[in-house]
Design a protein around this motif. Structure first.
Motif, PDB file in Angstrom:
ATOM      1  N   PRO A 278      -7.692  -1.888   7.271  1.00  0.00           N
ATOM      2  CA  PRO A 278      -6.306  -1.984   6.797  1.00  0.00           C
ATOM      3  C   PRO A 278      -5.768  -0.733   6.117  1.00  0.00           C
ATOM      4  N   SER A 279      -6.617   0.056   5.485  1.00  0.00           N
ATOM      5  CA  SER A 279      -6.123   1.216   4.757  1.00  0.00           C
ATOM      6  C   SER A 279      -5.377   2.205   5.653  1.00  0.00           C
ATOM      7  N   PRO A 280      -5.953   2.644   6.779  1.00  0.00           N
ATOM      8  CA  PRO A 280      -5.197   3.538   7.646  1.00  0.00           C
ATOM      9  C   PRO A 280      -3.945   2.871   8.220  1.00  0.00           C
ATOM     10  N   LEU A 281      -4.051   1.585   8.514  1.00  0.00           N
ATOM     11  CA  LEU A 281      -2.886   0.876   9.036  1.00  0.00           C
ATOM     12  C   LEU A 281      -1.791   0.813   7.976  1.00  0.00           C
ATOM     13  N   SER A 282      -2.154   0.453   6.760  1.00  0.00           N
ATOM     14  CA  SER A 282      -1.162   0.335   5.689  1.00  0.00           C
ATOM     15  C   SER A 282      -0.416   1.639   5.448  1.00  0.00           C
ATOM     16  N   SER A 283      -1.120   2.747   5.557  1.00  0.00           N
ATOM     17  CA  SER A 283      -0.462   4.036   5.332  1.00  0.00           C
ATOM     18  C   SER A 283       0.521   4.377   6.451  1.00  0.00           C
ATOM     19  N   ALA A 284       0.399   3.713   7.600  1.00  0.00           N
ATOM     20  CA  ALA A 284       1.303   3.978   8.718  1.00  0.00           C
ATOM     21  C   ALA A 284       2.490   3.016   8.748  1.00  0.00           C
ATOM     22  N   LEU A 285       2.459   1.969   7.934  1.00  0.00           N
ATOM     23  CA  LEU A 285       3.516   0.965   7.959  1.00  0.00           C
ATOM     24  C   LEU A 285       4.668   1.346   7.029  1.00  0.00           C
ATOM     25  N   THR A 286       5.849   0.870   7.391  1.00  0.00           N
ATOM     26  CA  THR A 286       7.001   1.019   6.495  1.00  0.00           C
ATOM     27  C   THR A 286       6.851   0.016   5.351  1.00  0.00           C
ATOM     28  N   LEU A 287       7.713   0.132   4.348  1.00  0.00           N
ATOM     29  CA  LEU A 287       7.656  -0.820   3.228  1.00  0.00           C
ATOM     30  C   LEU A 287       7.890  -2.247   3.700  1.00  0.00           C
ATOM     31  N   ALA A 288       8.848  -2.435   4.594  1.00  0.00           N
ATOM     32  CA  ALA A 288       9.133  -3.782   5.105  1.00  0.00           C
ATOM     33  C   ALA A 288       7.948  -4.317   5.903  1.00  0.00           C
ATOM     34  N   GLN A 289       7.345  -3.467   6.716  1.00  0.00           N
ATOM     35  CA  GLN A 289       6.174  -3.889   7.489  1.00  0.00           C
ATOM     36  C   GLN A 289       5.003  -4.212   6.563  1.00  0.00           C
ATOM     37  N   THR A 290       4.826  -3.403   5.533  1.00  0.00           N
ATOM     38  CA  THR A 290       3.740  -3.641   4.578  1.00  0.00           C
ATOM     39  C   THR A 290       3.908  -4.992   3.891  1.00  0.00           C
ATOM     40  N   ALA A 291       5.133  -5.319   3.518  1.00  0.00           N
ATOM     41  CA  ALA A 291       5.391  -6.611   2.875  1.00  0.00           C
ATOM     42  C   ALA A 291       5.045  -7.757   3.827  1.00  0.00           C
ATOM     43  N   LYS A 292       5.424  -7.641   5.086  1.00  0.00           N
ATOM     44  CA  LYS A 292       5.107  -8.691   6.072  1.00  0.00           C
ATOM     45  C   LYS A 292       3.601  -8.776   6.297  1.00  0.00           C
ATOM     46  N   PHE A 293       2.956  -7.629   6.411  1.00  0.00           N
ATOM     47  CA  PHE A 293       1.512  -7.593   6.638  1.00  0.00           C
ATOM     48  C   PHE A 293       0.776  -8.236   5.459  1.00  0.00           C
ATOM     49  N   ASP A 294       1.164  -7.847   4.239  1.00  0.00           N
ATOM     50  CA  ASP A 294       0.518  -8.407   3.053  1.00  0.00           C
ATOM     51  C   ASP A 294       0.731  -9.917   2.962  1.00  0.00           C
ATOM     52  N   ALA A 295       1.930 -10.365   3.266  1.00  0.00           N
ATOM     53  CA  ALA A 295       2.211 -11.804   3.210  1.00  0.00           C
ATOM     54  C   ALA A 295       1.390 -12.564   4.249  1.00  0.00           C
TER      55      ALA A 295
END
Length: 129
Positions: free
Chosen positions: A103-120
């Motif tokens: 997840p760390s490399p993926l998270s760094s590539a996501l936008t803030l909105a994508q990160t919020a969806k991914f985390d949820a």
């Protein structure tokens, strides 16, 4: 994480082509963990643990048999009976480490909105991955 959930999450994230390699690494790691845990049920590890049935499963994990097998008077020393448990737990830990690194490399590539969806979507504890 089941393939259906991964596909739904990927669709929900609306990933850009540049994000796909990191997504694929995450998806591959989570699916490998699930497959690895499911494969353990028929492995030598599971067969060496009389307390587990090789066919009874729930979410791909062996279910305890009613006779309590190795912990209730099976032949062999305590150390011999614990060896298969240690092997199983080591395999589980290795799988978790692989998933944790994805997840760390993926998270760094996501936008803030994508990160919020991914985390949820992934904020369900390790058993939901």
């Amino acid at each position: 994480m089941p393939a259906e959930r991964l596909t739904a999450l990927q669709d929900d994230l609306v990933l850009a082509p540049a994000q796909l390699p990191r997504w694929n690494a995450f998806a591959d790691a989570t699916q490998a963990m699930g497959k690895g845990m499911g494969m353990m049920q028929g492995s030598e590890i599971a067969e060496d643990m009389p307390m587990y049935s090789g066919t009874a499963t729930q979410r791909g994990m062996p279910m305890p048999r009613s006779d309590h097998g190795a912990m209730m008077g099976q032949a062999g020393s305590l150390l011999e009976r614990l060896d298969p448990h240690q092997s199983m737990l080591t395999a589980q830990l290795d799988a978790v480490r692989k998933v944790k690194s994805a997840p760390s490399p993926l998270s760094s590539a996501l936008t803030l909105a994508q990160t919020a969806k991914f985390d949820a979507a992934t904020n369900c504890g390790p058993r939901r991955l």
